[in-house]
Design a protein around this motif. Structure first.
Motif, PDB file in Angstrom:
ATOM      1  N   GLN A 109      32.843  28.214  31.005  1.00  0.00           N
ATOM      2  CA  GLN A 109      33.621  29.377  31.442  1.00  0.00           C
ATOM      3  C   GLN A 109      34.848  29.789  30.759  1.00  0.00           C
ATOM      4  OE1 GLN A 109      33.290  28.321  35.871  1.00  0.00           O
ATOM      5  NE2 GLN A 109      35.132  29.422  36.617  1.00  0.00           N
ATOM      6  N   GLY A 110      34.254  31.134  30.919  1.00  0.00           N
ATOM      7  CA  GLY A 110      35.432  32.114  30.518  1.00  0.00           C
ATOM      8  C   GLY A 110      35.278  32.328  29.158  1.00  0.00           C
ATOM      9  N   ALA A 111      34.628  31.672  28.619  1.00  0.00           N
ATOM     10  CA  ALA A 111      34.576  31.638  27.040  1.00  0.00           C
ATOM     11  C   ALA A 111      34.403  33.058  26.228  1.00  0.00           C
ATOM     12  CB  ALA A 111      33.024  30.499  26.218  1.00  0.00           C
ATOM     13  N   GLY A 112      34.008  33.770  27.850  1.00  0.00           N
ATOM     14  CA  GLY A 112      33.555  35.370  27.213  1.00  0.00           C
ATOM     15  C   GLY A 112      31.612  35.239  27.121  1.00  0.00           C
ATOM     16  N   LYS A 113      30.700  34.498  27.638  1.00  0.00           N
ATOM     17  CA  LYS A 113      29.304  34.655  27.398  1.00  0.00           C
ATOM     18  C   LYS A 113      28.925  35.795  28.163  1.00  0.00           C
ATOM     19  CE  LYS A 113      28.962  30.910  30.375  1.00  0.00           C
ATOM     20  NZ  LYS A 113      30.538  30.198  30.333  1.00  0.00           N
ATOM     21  N   THR A 114      29.374  35.891  29.387  1.00  0.00           N
ATOM     22  CA  THR A 114      28.680  37.348  30.239  1.00  0.00           C
ATOM     23  C   THR A 114      28.421  38.458  29.204  1.00  0.00           C
ATOM     24  OG1 THR A 114      29.058  36.417  32.501  1.00  0.00           O
ATOM     25  CG2 THR A 114      28.568  38.177  32.087  1.00  0.00           C
ATOM     26  N   LYS A 119      26.715  42.362  24.804  1.00  0.00           N
ATOM     27  CA  LYS A 119      27.136  42.892  24.086  1.00  0.00           C
ATOM     28  C   LYS A 119      26.077  43.029  22.682  1.00  0.00           C
ATOM     29  CE  LYS A 119      32.309  41.770  23.665  1.00  0.00           C
ATOM     30  NZ  LYS A 119      32.991  41.192  22.875  1.00  0.00           N
ATOM     31  N   ARG A 140      28.083  30.942  40.698  1.00  0.00           N
ATOM     32  CA  ARG A 140      28.876  31.978  41.422  1.00  0.00           C
ATOM     33  C   ARG A 140      28.577  33.015  40.912  1.00  0.00           C
ATOM     34  NH1 ARG A 140      33.059  32.449  36.900  1.00  0.00           N
ATOM     35  NH2 ARG A 140      31.660  32.564  35.344  1.00  0.00           N
ATOM     36  N   GLN A 146      28.415  40.547  38.285  1.00  0.00           N
ATOM     37  CA  GLN A 146      29.709  40.484  36.846  1.00  0.00           C
ATOM     38  C   GLN A 146      28.625  41.511  35.941  1.00  0.00           C
ATOM     39  OE1 GLN A 146      31.542  37.637  34.992  1.00  0.00           O
ATOM     40  NE2 GLN A 146      32.259  39.621  33.255  1.00  0.00           N
ATOM     41  N   THR A 245      34.249  34.672  20.214  1.00  0.00           N
ATOM     42  CA  THR A 245      34.754  35.424  20.876  1.00  0.00           C
ATOM     43  C   THR A 245      36.536  35.752  20.434  1.00  0.00           C
ATOM     44  OG1 THR A 245      35.201  34.691  23.410  1.00  0.00           O
ATOM     45  CG2 THR A 245      32.809  35.340  22.304  1.00  0.00           C
ATOM     46  N   ASP A 248      39.772  39.037  18.576  1.00  0.00           N
ATOM     47  CA  ASP A 248      41.304  40.078  18.838  1.00  0.00           C
ATOM     48  C   ASP A 248      42.688  39.816  18.827  1.00  0.00           C
ATOM     49  OD1 ASP A 248      39.203  39.635  20.524  1.00  0.00           O
ATOM     50  OD2 ASP A 248      40.712  41.204  21.944  1.00  0.00           O
ATOM     51  N   GLY A 271      33.223  38.527  18.507  1.00  0.00           N
ATOM     52  CA  GLY A 271      33.521  39.566  19.688  1.00  0.00           C
ATOM     53  C   GLY A 271      35.192  40.009  19.227  1.00  0.00           C
ATOM     54  N   VAL A 272      35.498  41.069  19.266  1.00  0.00           N
ATOM     55  CA  VAL A 272      36.402  41.512  18.605  1.00  0.00           C
ATOM     56  C   VAL A 272      36.963  42.644  20.431  1.00  0.00           C
ATOM     57  CG1 VAL A 272      35.887  41.775  16.524  1.00  0.00           C
ATOM     58  CG2 VAL A 272      35.503  43.373  17.567  1.00  0.00           C
ATOM     59  N   GLY A 273      36.890  42.282  21.244  1.00  0.00           N
ATOM     60  CA  GLY A 273      37.309  43.477  22.224  1.00  0.00           C
ATOM     61  C   GLY A 273      36.519  43.006  23.301  1.00  0.00           C
ATOM     62  N   GLU A 274      36.876  43.719  24.381  1.00  0.00           N
ATOM     63  CA  GLU A 274      36.766  43.406  26.162  1.00  0.00           C
ATOM     64  C   GLU A 274      34.647  44.144  26.049  1.00  0.00           C
ATOM     65  OE1 GLU A 274      39.150  42.275  29.121  1.00  0.00           O
ATOM     66  OE2 GLU A 274      40.656  42.905  28.400  1.00  0.00           O
TER      67      GLU A 274
HETATM   68  P1  GDP Z   1      31.942  33.554  31.069  1.00  0.00           P
HETATM   69  O1  GDP Z   1      32.824  32.719  32.275  1.00  0.00           O
HETATM   70  O2  GDP Z   1      32.002  32.797  29.759  1.00  0.00           O
HETATM   71  O3  GDP Z   1      30.960  34.190  31.147  1.00  0.00           O
HETATM   72  O4  GDP Z   1      32.657  35.040  30.679  1.00  0.00           O
HETATM   73  P2  GDP Z   1      32.965  36.225  30.833  1.00  0.00           P
HETATM   74  O5  GDP Z   1      31.825  37.056  29.725  1.00  0.00           O
HETATM   75  O6  GDP Z   1      32.734  37.136  31.993  1.00  0.00           O
HETATM   76  O7  GDP Z   1      34.284  36.797  29.966  1.00  0.00           O
HETATM   77  C1  GDP Z   1      35.924  36.392  30.552  1.00  0.00           C
HETATM   78  C2  GDP Z   1      36.690  36.814  29.987  1.00  0.00           C
HETATM   79  O8  GDP Z   1      37.129  37.367  28.486  1.00  0.00           O
HETATM   80  C3  GDP Z   1      36.823  38.151  30.122  1.00  0.00           C
HETATM   81  O9  GDP Z   1      37.413  38.947  30.819  1.00  0.00           O
HETATM   82  C4  GDP Z   1      36.187  38.787  29.073  1.00  0.00           C
HETATM   83  O10 GDP Z   1      36.319  40.573  29.364  1.00  0.00           O
HETATM   84  C5  GDP Z   1      37.468  38.999  28.173  1.00  0.00           C
HETATM   85  N1  GDP Z   1      36.481  38.620  26.901  1.00  0.00           N
HETATM   86  C6  GDP Z   1      35.293  37.771  26.367  1.00  0.00           C
HETATM   87  N2  GDP Z   1      35.246  38.714  25.315  1.00  0.00           N
HETATM   88  C7  GDP Z   1      36.137  38.912  25.017  1.00  0.00           C
HETATM   89  C8  GDP Z   1      36.695  39.448  23.342  1.00  0.00           C
HETATM   90  O11 GDP Z   1      35.949  39.403  22.270  1.00  0.00           O
HETATM   91  N3  GDP Z   1      38.316  39.822  22.832  1.00  0.00           N
HETATM   92  C9  GDP Z   1      39.004  40.000  24.185  1.00  0.00           C
HETATM   93  N4  GDP Z   1      40.001  40.098  24.177  1.00  0.00           N
HETATM   94  N5  GDP Z   1      37.920  39.426  24.985  1.00  0.00           N
HETATM   95  C10 GDP Z   1      36.822  39.163  26.007  1.00  0.00           C
END
Ligand code: GDP
Ligand code: MG
Length: 451
Positions: A109-114, A119, A140, A146, A245, A248, A271-274
């Motif tokens: 969770q929070g890794a950036g999957k969604t 992307k 969730r 989201q 991810t 950046d 991943g290099v940004g949001e």
């Molecule tokens: P999930 O729980 O794995 O689905 O994670 P989310 O996709 O919800 O991302 C968690 C947070 O990390 C969010 O605030 C995203 O905007 C941020 N995030 C994801 N990928 C990146 C990235 O490559 N760079 C930055 N700076 N933030 C990222």
């Protein structure tokens, strides 16, 4: 990304390239510093040891080369081993030969999957495909919402179902078929920690639908923890690669440099940004060039192609490959740089970026670029195409035309010459892939800002 490491390595290797013949103790000293730099960048110690051993072994018996000095050879070896450490390239996504391409994203969770799901969907669309995003995170509801919101914003088809994730995946694949969509991206649930439930759910999805790719999404900012997570997932699930991810936000790069060795998996995307556009295909050789301060001109060109005129960008690339950079190319790059958002993000891709950043801290890169643009615009088109025409009187004319001193004009001229020089030096085996990667495009920018 990689700023700290890049700065350190560039310094060490730069000192090395000063002299002619290399003494073994010079190499040893340099490697000791490289080792320190890697450890400080939070690279796994085993990976560091292996790396240093290999560079050492190859440097001692350094292949004799007519075109490279011993020091340049060491740099070349470091670069090649760095490419190896970052993983052999497996560029881009693999699409299924028949049936929909089905991609499962997994990770904590929070890794950036969604975010990454969206992307990737955009990336497939750029490549001519029609993606469907499936929200399978039933734990969730907010997570599914989201994804829906982000998908809507990008006009990407979206599906979710209030059933178990494996059945949801199956329904998504069926839905893609009826809607004529050819890529299905499964956004799965995450947990705060690795657990059996999470892994068995992934297993059930894999058993029910035919997955083209299973990609682990890992957060670079967690450093060696990302490596532990990667190792655990790689043991439990059949992975095809990793998406790293938040590169950046990670100035050290420890995870990026350790993951391949620790998990046996290649990093496929970064991943290099949001923002939805902030995903790069991970090219090990380009990344290595970036780390070594040689810049990453091809990525820059690709980024430019997405934001500016592709014809112009291709011409610049052709010129670069031919070892020739006109002032028109240079001008175009400056304009694209300015049109591509925050200058600092783009600077990472330029040769000498680390020194550039250090040198320009406090100064205003935007203002510098405007000034360079003015200088180049004061040249005639003949001068831009054939910079060798620019003699003393032309320099004075250009200076007064652009309202700067002759010394400013000289700096721009020198920068172009140095660029040309670097093209020759770094174009190792021109035409080959390594040669291609090493081509420094706007490298002179660094020098202009720097001095
Ligand atoms: P999930 O729980 O794995 O689905 O994670 P989310 O996709 O919800 O991302 C968690 C947070 O990390 C969010 O605030 C995203 O905007 C941020 N995030 C994801 N990928 C990146 C990235 O490559 N760079 C930055 N700076 N933030 C990222
Ligand atoms: Mg999510």
């Amino acid at each position: 990304m990689f700023e700290t490491l890049s700065e350190r390595l560039t310094q060490v290797l730069h000192r090395l390239t000063g002299g002619g013949v290399l003494k073994p103790e010079e190499v040893a000293l340099a490697l000791k510093e490289v080792r320190m730099a890697l450890l400080e960048a939070d690279v796994n110690y085993k990976v560091v040891r292996q790396f240093i051993d290999r560079v050492q072994a190859r440097s001692v018996g350094a292949e004799v080369s007519a075109s490279l000095s011993p020091a340049q050879q060491v740099v070349k070896i470091v670069r090649e081993e760095l490419v190896d450490m970052l993983g052999a390239n497996q560029e881009g996504l693999h699409y299924a030969a028949a049936g929909p391409t089905t991609i499962m994203l997994c990770g904590l969770q929070g890794a950036g999957k969604t975010t990454t799901a969206v992307k990737l969907a955009l990336l497939t669309r750029r490549e001519g495909h029609r993606p469907l995003l499936a929200g399978l995170d039933r734990q969730r509801p907010a997570a599914v919402e989201q994804l829906r919101v982000m998908a809507d914003a990008q006009h990407i088809a979206f599906v979710s179902a209030d059933v178990a994730a494996d059945r949801g995946a199956e329904q998504a694949v069926a839905e893609a078929a009826t809607k004529g969509l050819d890529v299905v991206i499964l956004d799965t649930a995450g947990r705060l920690h690795m657990d059996g439930d999470l892994l068995s759910e992934l297993g059930r999805i894999a058993a029910r639908v035919s997955l083209t790719e299973t990609l682990l999404v890992a957060d670079a900012m967690t450093g060696q923890e990302a490596v532990n997570v990667g190792t655990a997932f790689a043991q439990a699930v059949r992975l095809d690669g990793i998406i790293l991810t938040k590169l950046d936000g990670d100035p050290r790069g420890g995870a990026a440099l350790s993951l391949r060795h620790a998990t046996g998996q290649s990093i496929r995307f970064a991943g290099v940004g949001e923002k939805p556009a902030d995903l790069e295909v991970f090219h090990a050789d380009r990344m290595a060039s970036r780390i070594l301060g040689m810049g990453d001109v091809l990525s820059l060109i690709e980024k430019a192609e997405r934001s500016v005129d592709p014809g112009q960008a291709r011409q610049a690339e052709r010129n670069l490959r031919a070892g020739h950079l006109t002032f028109d190319d240079f001008l175009m790059q400056i304009r694209q740089l300015r049109g591509m958002g925050p200058v600092s993000g783009v600077l990472d891709m330029l040769p000498g970026a680390a020194q550039l950043k250090a040198a320009s801290a406090g100064s205003d890169p935007e203002a510098e670029m405007r000034r360079m643009e003015a200088i180049i615009l004061s040249m005639t088109s003949a001068e831009r195409a054939r910079p060798e025409l620019i003699n003393g009187s032309r320099r004075r004319r250009i200076a007064s035309g652009s309202g700067v001193g002759v010394s400013d004009v000289n700096r721009v001229l020198r920068a172009r010459e140095q660029m040309q020089q670097m093209v020759k030096q770094l174009g190792l085996g021109a035409g080959g892939r390594r040669g291609r990667m090493a081509l420094p495009g706007a490298g002179g920018l660094g020098r202009i800002f720097g001095r």
